[in-house]
Motif scaffolding. Structure first.
Motif, short mmCIF file in Angstrom:
data_model
loop_
_atom_site.label_atom_id
_atom_site.label_comp_id
_atom_site.label_asym_id
_atom_site.label_seq_id
_atom_site.Cartn_x
_atom_site.Cartn_y
_atom_site.Cartn_z
N ASN A 1 21.22 -27.15 -31.03
CA ASN A 1 20.33 -28.32 -31.16
C ASN A 1 18.94 -28.08 -30.60
O ASN A 1 18.33 -28.97 -30.04
CB ASN A 1 20.96 -29.58 -30.57
CG ASN A 1 21.24 -29.40 -29.09
OD1 ASN A 1 20.75 -28.45 -28.50
ND2 ASN A 1 22.01 -30.29 -28.50
N GLY A 2 18.47 -26.87 -30.79
CA GLY A 2 17.09 -26.60 -30.39
C GLY A 2 16.75 -25.13 -30.53
O GLY A 2 17.63 -24.30 -30.83
N THR B 1 13.85 -29.04 -28.43
CA THR B 1 15.16 -29.49 -28.91
C THR B 1 14.99 -30.26 -30.22
O THR B 1 13.90 -30.72 -30.55
CB THR B 1 15.87 -30.39 -27.87
OG1 THR B 1 14.97 -31.42 -27.52
CG2 THR B 1 16.29 -29.62 -26.65
N LEU C 1 21.06 -23.37 -27.76
CA LEU C 1 19.73 -23.06 -28.32
C LEU C 1 19.77 -21.74 -29.08
O LEU C 1 20.41 -20.78 -28.66
CB LEU C 1 18.70 -22.92 -27.19
CG LEU C 1 18.42 -24.17 -26.34
CD1 LEU C 1 17.42 -23.85 -25.24
CD2 LEU C 1 17.90 -25.32 -27.20
#
Ligand SMILES: Cc1cc2nc3c(=O)[nH]c(=O)nc-3n(C[C@H](O)[C@H](O)[C@H](O)COP(=O)(O)OP(=O)(O)OC[C@H]3O[C@@H](n4cnc5c(N)ncnc54)[C@H](O)[C@@H]3O)c2cc1C
Length: 375
Positions: free
Chosen positions: A74-75, A89, A173
């Motif tokens: 999510n990033g 993010t 990430l």
């Protein structure tokens, strides 16, 4: 209803097979390998890929509940290897899923939709491959990079590290480095590919363009070693790795301007149509989307000639503008000062930082980002 053969059962072929079979066509799906099979990849399923998967009826709950290996993303960490980086993010989740697992999910989807599977290697598909031309109304070439124009090369290794030794902030990430330590226009990545039983499996890799790479007196394994030994994160992690697989290399067919994808009854999709992103090496999303669009081209046409024309036109409408924008951005990116300036701007302007991040994960087209970059 047409009789169609799809050759290659990667994301492009499975998507075409799925959509064509569901439209009522009789589809034979051929691959030279039996599934599940591996494909050397960064395993990054971007937001654009997640959205493309919806068209095949594959939703986040199917991934989270059923896939044996996966990590949510999510990033992005976007950086250059000298320690200059920026984290952004995203609101939505992408994934990292080893292709051994991911491609099998798509393959099962295509077979369940009604494709007839066949394991066979098909080479030399052209107008002279008479049996195919006699037996089928359409031949969809989805054989990947070897059927396209290979113009980049990438190398990937799986590393495992104890969960407690991996920085928690980086667990979901994707790290992408526009890497100047390579000494050549390229990129390096570190993606978490699975988190299980106290271990993090990382997909670590490097991609470079063949024309530049060939001018250098080096090889891809040396570039990989250079990246992992000089990159701040990998350097830090190296001493803590508990197991390492040998890196494996594979070519990429990154996008070309003005590419031809229709040859009479023969329609090319995915990497066979050079649909990999020339900035990030991401190709799964366009592969899946091209499978949907080629189906639309066939369904909307009353003859093979029209289908060929419509697929070429749809390809130009859906992909060409973005390809041109991506290639322009790629030409800025080879200068280190441009990458550093991009990071500098991202750190100062949250909106710009989001725009760049969403463009990289594919949910904002590059042609929308280009005007902001020019300013
Ligand atoms: C190292 C590396 C890292 C990458 N990282 C990412 C990433 O993180 N995210 C991303 O989105 N993309 C990534 N890509 C790009 C991505 O792998 C491709 O764009 C994507 O696989 C293209 O899908 P495709 O279905 O067109 O081709 P493929 O996935 O290559 O599938 C082609 C299929 O055709 C079959 N085939 C080949 N030849 C024949 C033949 N003669 N007869 C029958 N069958 C045949 C093959 O067995 C295969 O199953 C990466 C690529 C590389 C090399």
């Amino acid at each position: 209803m047409s009789k169609i053969v799809v050759i290659g059962a990667g994301p492009a072929g499975c998507s075409a097979g799925y959509h064509l079979a569901r439209s009522g066509h009789q589809v034979t799906l051929i691959d030279k390998e039996s599934f599940p099979r591996d494909k050397i990849c960064g395993d990054g399923v971007s937001l654009q890929s997640v959205q493309a998967l919806f068209t095949m009826g594959i939703y986040p709950q199917d991934i989270k509940g059923k896939v044996s290996e996966f990590a949510p993303i999510n990033g992005l960490v976007l950086g250059v290897s000298n320690g200059n980086y920026h984290i952004q993010t995203t609101q939505l989740e992408g994934y990292c899923i080893p292709r051994f697992v991911f491609d099998n999910l798509l393959y099962e989807r295509a077979i369940n939709a009604g494709c007839v599977p066949l394991t066979q290697s098909v080479t030399n598909i052209d107008r002279h491959h008479q049996a195919l031309y006699n037996d089928f109304d359409y031949i969809i070439d989805a054989r990947g990079v070897y059927a396209g124009e290979a113009n980049a090369i990438a190398i990937r290794a799986y590393w495992s590290i104890k969960l407690e030794d991996f920085p928690e902030a980086y667990l979901s990430l994707a790290q992408i480095y526009f890497d100047k330590t390579l000494g050549v226009n390229g990129y390096g990545w570190i993606f978490p590919a699975d988190i299980k039983a106290g271990l993090v499996k990382l997909n670590v890799g490097v991609g470079v363009w063949i024309d530049e790479y060939q001018k250098m007196n080096t090889n891809i394994i040396r570039l990989f070693d250079q990246f992992v030994q000089r990159n701040e994160t990998t350097k830090e992690l190296l001493s803590k790795i508990v197991s390492k697989q040998k890196p494996k290399a594979y070519p990429l067919a990154t996008a070309l301007k003005g590419n031809r994808v229709s040859y009479g009854k023969l329609l090319k999709i995915g990497d066979a149509a050079n649909l990999t992103d020339p900035l990030t090496g991401e190709g799964i999303a366009n592969a899946i989307e091209s499978g949907l669009h080629v189906t639309q081209a066939i369904n909307m046409s009353t003859s093979q000639e029209l289908a060929a024309e419509n697929w070429q036109r749809l390809y130009e409408t859906c992909f060409e503008e973005d390809i041109r924008a991506a290639l322009r951005i790629k030409s800025f990116r080879k200068y280190s000062f441009m990458n550093n300036m991009l990071l500098w701007l991202m750190k100062r302007n949250h909106r710009f930082s989001e725009q760049v991040t969403y463009a990289i994960v594919g949910s904002v087209p590059y042609n929308e980002l280009l005007p902001s970059l020019k300013h």
